[in-house]
Enzyme design. Structure first.
Site, PDB file in Angstrom:
ATOM      1  N   LYS A   1      -8.261  -6.472 -31.815  1.00 43.56           N
ATOM      2  CA  LYS A   1      -7.678  -7.395 -32.815  1.00 43.56           C
ATOM      3  C   LYS A   1      -6.151  -7.326 -32.880  1.00 43.56           C
ATOM      4  O   LYS A   1      -5.497  -8.340 -33.143  1.00 43.56           O
ATOM      5  CB  LYS A   1      -8.286  -7.136 -34.194  1.00 43.56           C
ATOM      6  CG  LYS A   1      -9.723  -7.598 -34.277  1.00 43.56           C
ATOM      7  CD  LYS A   1     -10.310  -7.405 -35.650  1.00 43.56           C
ATOM      8  CE  LYS A   1     -11.771  -7.823 -35.637  1.00 43.56           C
ATOM      9  NZ  LYS A   1     -12.434  -7.616 -36.921  1.00 43.56           N
TER      10      LYS A   1
ATOM     11  N   ASN B   1      -8.730 -12.217 -35.330  1.00 50.89           N
ATOM     12  CA  ASN B   1     -10.133 -12.179 -34.883  1.00 50.89           C
ATOM     13  C   ASN B   1     -10.579 -13.520 -34.304  1.00 50.89           C
ATOM     14  O   ASN B   1     -11.721 -13.648 -33.867  1.00 50.89           O
ATOM     15  CB  ASN B   1     -11.066 -11.747 -36.023  1.00 50.89           C
ATOM     16  CG  ASN B   1     -11.387 -12.885 -36.979  1.00 50.89           C
ATOM     17  OD1 ASN B   1     -10.608 -13.826 -37.109  1.00 50.89           O
ATOM     18  ND2 ASN B   1     -12.507 -12.797 -37.658  1.00 50.89           N
TER      19      ASN B   1
ATOM     20  N   ASN C   1      -7.796   6.362 -46.896  1.00 48.15           N
ATOM     21  CA  ASN C   1      -8.090   6.472 -45.466  1.00 48.15           C
ATOM     22  C   ASN C   1      -8.057   7.936 -45.026  1.00 48.15           C
ATOM     23  O   ASN C   1      -7.365   8.763 -45.622  1.00 48.15           O
ATOM     24  CB  ASN C   1      -7.051   5.665 -44.663  1.00 48.15           C
ATOM     25  CG  ASN C   1      -7.495   5.465 -43.226  1.00 48.15           C
ATOM     26  OD1 ASN C   1      -8.654   5.148 -42.969  1.00 48.15           O
ATOM     27  ND2 ASN C   1      -6.592   5.665 -42.276  1.00 48.15           N
TER      28      ASN C   1
HETATM   29  P1  NDP Z   1     -10.681   0.255 -36.463  1.00 49.15           P
HETATM   30  O1  NDP Z   1     -11.039   1.071 -35.291  1.00 49.15           O
HETATM   31  O2  NDP Z   1      -9.456  -0.610 -36.428  1.00 49.15           O
HETATM   32  O3  NDP Z   1     -10.485   1.222 -37.759  1.00 49.15           O
HETATM   33  C1  NDP Z   1     -11.440   2.208 -38.043  1.00 49.15           C
HETATM   34  C2  NDP Z   1     -11.193   2.794 -39.439  1.00 49.15           C
HETATM   35  O4  NDP Z   1     -12.289   3.674 -39.740  1.00 49.15           O
HETATM   36  C3  NDP Z   1      -9.932   3.632 -39.569  1.00 49.15           C
HETATM   37  O5  NDP Z   1      -9.429   3.501 -40.873  1.00 49.15           O
HETATM   38  C4  NDP Z   1     -10.459   5.058 -39.313  1.00 49.15           C
HETATM   39  O6  NDP Z   1      -9.664   6.068 -39.927  1.00 49.15           O
HETATM   40  C5  NDP Z   1     -11.791   4.987 -40.017  1.00 49.15           C
HETATM   41  N1  NDP Z   1     -12.780   5.941 -39.517  1.00 49.15           N
HETATM   42  C6  NDP Z   1     -13.409   5.941 -38.324  1.00 49.15           C
HETATM   43  N2  NDP Z   1     -14.308   6.954 -38.258  1.00 49.15           N
HETATM   44  C7  NDP Z   1     -14.248   7.590 -39.445  1.00 49.15           C
HETATM   45  C8  NDP Z   1     -14.933   8.716 -39.992  1.00 49.15           C
HETATM   46  N3  NDP Z   1     -15.878   9.381 -39.309  1.00 49.15           N
HETATM   47  N4  NDP Z   1     -14.623   9.095 -41.251  1.00 49.15           N
HETATM   48  C9  NDP Z   1     -13.693   8.434 -41.952  1.00 49.15           C
HETATM   49  N5  NDP Z   1     -12.994   7.372 -41.498  1.00 49.15           N
HETATM   50  C10 NDP Z   1     -13.286   6.944 -40.248  1.00 49.15           C
HETATM   51  O7  NDP Z   1     -11.988  -0.607 -36.788  1.00 49.15           O
HETATM   52  P2  NDP Z   1     -12.058  -1.974 -37.623  1.00 49.15           P
HETATM   53  O8  NDP Z   1     -11.181  -1.819 -38.807  1.00 49.15           O
HETATM   54  O9  NDP Z   1     -11.838  -3.139 -36.754  1.00 49.15           O
HETATM   55  O10 NDP Z   1     -13.605  -2.016 -38.056  1.00 49.15           O
HETATM   56  C11 NDP Z   1     -14.102  -1.179 -39.091  1.00 49.15           C
HETATM   57  C12 NDP Z   1     -15.560  -1.515 -39.354  1.00 49.15           C
HETATM   58  O11 NDP Z   1     -15.699  -2.786 -39.963  1.00 49.15           O
HETATM   59  C13 NDP Z   1     -16.415  -1.540 -38.075  1.00 49.15           C
HETATM   60  O12 NDP Z   1     -17.610  -0.845 -38.348  1.00 49.15           O
HETATM   61  C14 NDP Z   1     -16.688  -3.005 -37.858  1.00 49.15           C
HETATM   62  O13 NDP Z   1     -17.928  -3.223 -37.228  1.00 49.15           O
HETATM   63  C15 NDP Z   1     -16.717  -3.519 -39.302  1.00 49.15           C
HETATM   64  N6  NDP Z   1     -16.404  -4.953 -39.396  1.00 49.15           N
HETATM   65  C16 NDP Z   1     -17.358  -5.801 -39.883  1.00 49.15           C
HETATM   66  C17 NDP Z   1     -17.096  -7.141 -39.994  1.00 49.15           C
HETATM   67  C18 NDP Z   1     -18.147  -8.037 -40.542  1.00 49.15           C
HETATM   68  O14 NDP Z   1     -18.013  -9.254 -40.378  1.00 49.15           O
HETATM   69  N7  NDP Z   1     -19.162  -7.529 -41.204  1.00 49.15           N
HETATM   70  C19 NDP Z   1     -15.820  -7.725 -39.575  1.00 49.15           C
HETATM   71  C20 NDP Z   1     -14.858  -6.737 -39.117  1.00 49.15           C
HETATM   72  C21 NDP Z   1     -15.174  -5.411 -39.005  1.00 49.15           C
HETATM   73  P3  NDP Z   1      -8.339   6.673 -39.183  1.00 49.15           P
HETATM   74  O15 NDP Z   1      -7.255   5.687 -39.481  1.00 49.15           O
HETATM   75  O16 NDP Z   1      -8.154   7.982 -39.832  1.00 49.15           O
HETATM   76  O17 NDP Z   1      -8.688   6.756 -37.721  1.00 49.15           O
END
Ligand code: NDP
Length: 273
Positions: free
Chosen positions: A66, A87, A151
């Site tokens: 993205k 997106n 976060n």
């Molecule tokens: P990114 O990879 O950009 O961001 C991931 C985020 O999750 C970061 O803030 C990361 O923290 C955090 N994270 C990952 N693993 C853990 C963990 N084990 N514990 C705590 N925090 C964690 O992903 P996206 O933002 O693009 O997507 C996030 C979710 O949203 C996905 O599951 C995606 O499928 C879902 N989504 C759903 C949509 C829908 O239409 N329903 C649309 C868009 C997304 P850190 O910064 O510390 O790494």
């Protein structure tokens, strides 16, 4: 001639977007073909350029591209510019426009489908990745009284807050372990922790008793949803957002707004059978 679209991501096999857009297409009579394409991690721009050459009209973009899609677009809509993430790409004759429909999809699911107004509510947004960036501005437009971003990596939450202009909503960024003693009407999980079934280290006291706990993940009951439900909150997955953000992209591409509820019912039945 059938217009071609696709969703680009890595991984992508799980994506329900082709199913959703096929349903929109037959419902509205719009003649489109929509497929999923697995893009190599170092091959996003090359793939997009190739699809343009082949005459595709646009693509949806999912994890992890993205931010790259945002950089690739020649111009972006206001909501994509605000998110710094794209997106939806629109391939015009002379340029590529980047949009972001995630926030519109989330807000519509919460306010219209789930009938929970956001205005004057205390909102907790968990995560600071592309999805969180995409929904922040649309959430603020609905004027919650408080919006806290928590976060795992504190600096990212703080950076998101620092970028915002002042608004009527009280804004704060924090780490998960700063959440004790705070309670929210709406808690939105925008982390990808659910992908690995990881529990978030947040206290169960963050959920108001009749509050909404919204996980952007869909298709299975996540530890976040289980924790929220145990406290009496209403736990909901992100299937509604998925369909609503797709409907918004369909509208951007085709100028026609499809009906979403029958498509949500269809996708849900496929996930549960
Ligand atoms: P990114 O990879 O950009 O961001 C991931 C985020 O999750 C970061 O803030 C990361 O923290 C955090 N994270 C990952 N693993 C853990 C963990 N084990 N514990 C705590 N925090 C964690 O992903 P996206 O933002 O693009 O997507 C996030 C979710 O949203 C996905 O599951 C995606 O499928 C879902 N989504 C759903 C949509 C829908 O239409 N329903 C649309 C868009 C997304 P850190 O910064 O510390 O790494």
């Amino acid at each position: 001639m059938t217009d071609r679209y696709a969703v680009l991501g890595n991984p992508i096999a799980h994506s329900k977007s082709p199913l959703i857009h096929a349903a929109f297409s037959s419902q509205t009579g719009q003649d489109i073909h929509y497929e999923r394409i697995l893009v190599p991690l170092d091959g996003f721009e090359a793939t997009v350029r190739e699809l343009i050459t082949q005459g595709y009209r646009g693509v949806n973009v999912t994890v992890p591209f993205k931010f790259e899609a945002f950089r690739l677009a020649d111009e972006t809509t206001l909501r994509a510019g605000d998110a710094g993430a794209v997106n939806t790409l629109i391939f015009n004759q002379t340029n590529v426009v980047g949009d972001n429909t995630d926030g519109a999809g989330l807000v519509r699911d919460i306010e219209v489908n789930l009938n929970r107004p956001i205005q004057a509510q205390r909102v907790l947004l968990l995560g600071a990745g592309g999805a969180a960036e995409g929904v922040l501005h649309p959430l603020l437009e609905r004027k919650p009284s408080l919006l806290v971003i928590a976060n795992r990596t504190l600096e990212k939450a703080q950076t998101m807050i620092a970028k915002r202009p002042t608004s009527d909503t009280e804004l704060a960024g924090c780490a998960f372990n700063d959440l004790s003693g705070q309670q929210f009407d709406i808690v939105i999980n925008a982390t990808s922790a659910g992908l690995t079934n990881a529990a978030l280290p947040i206290p169960p006291t963050v959920y108001a008793a009749d509050g909404l706990a919204y996980d952007m993940m869909y298709g299975h009951d996540t530890p976040f949803m289980q924790q929220a439900r145990e406290t009496g909150a209403w736990a909901v997955d992100g299937l509604g957002m998925l369909v609503e953000q797709a409907a918004e992209a369909f509208y951007v591409w085709r100028g026609v707004r499809p009906e979403t509820i029958p498509v949500m019912t269809m996708v849900r039945s496929l996930l549960t059978c």
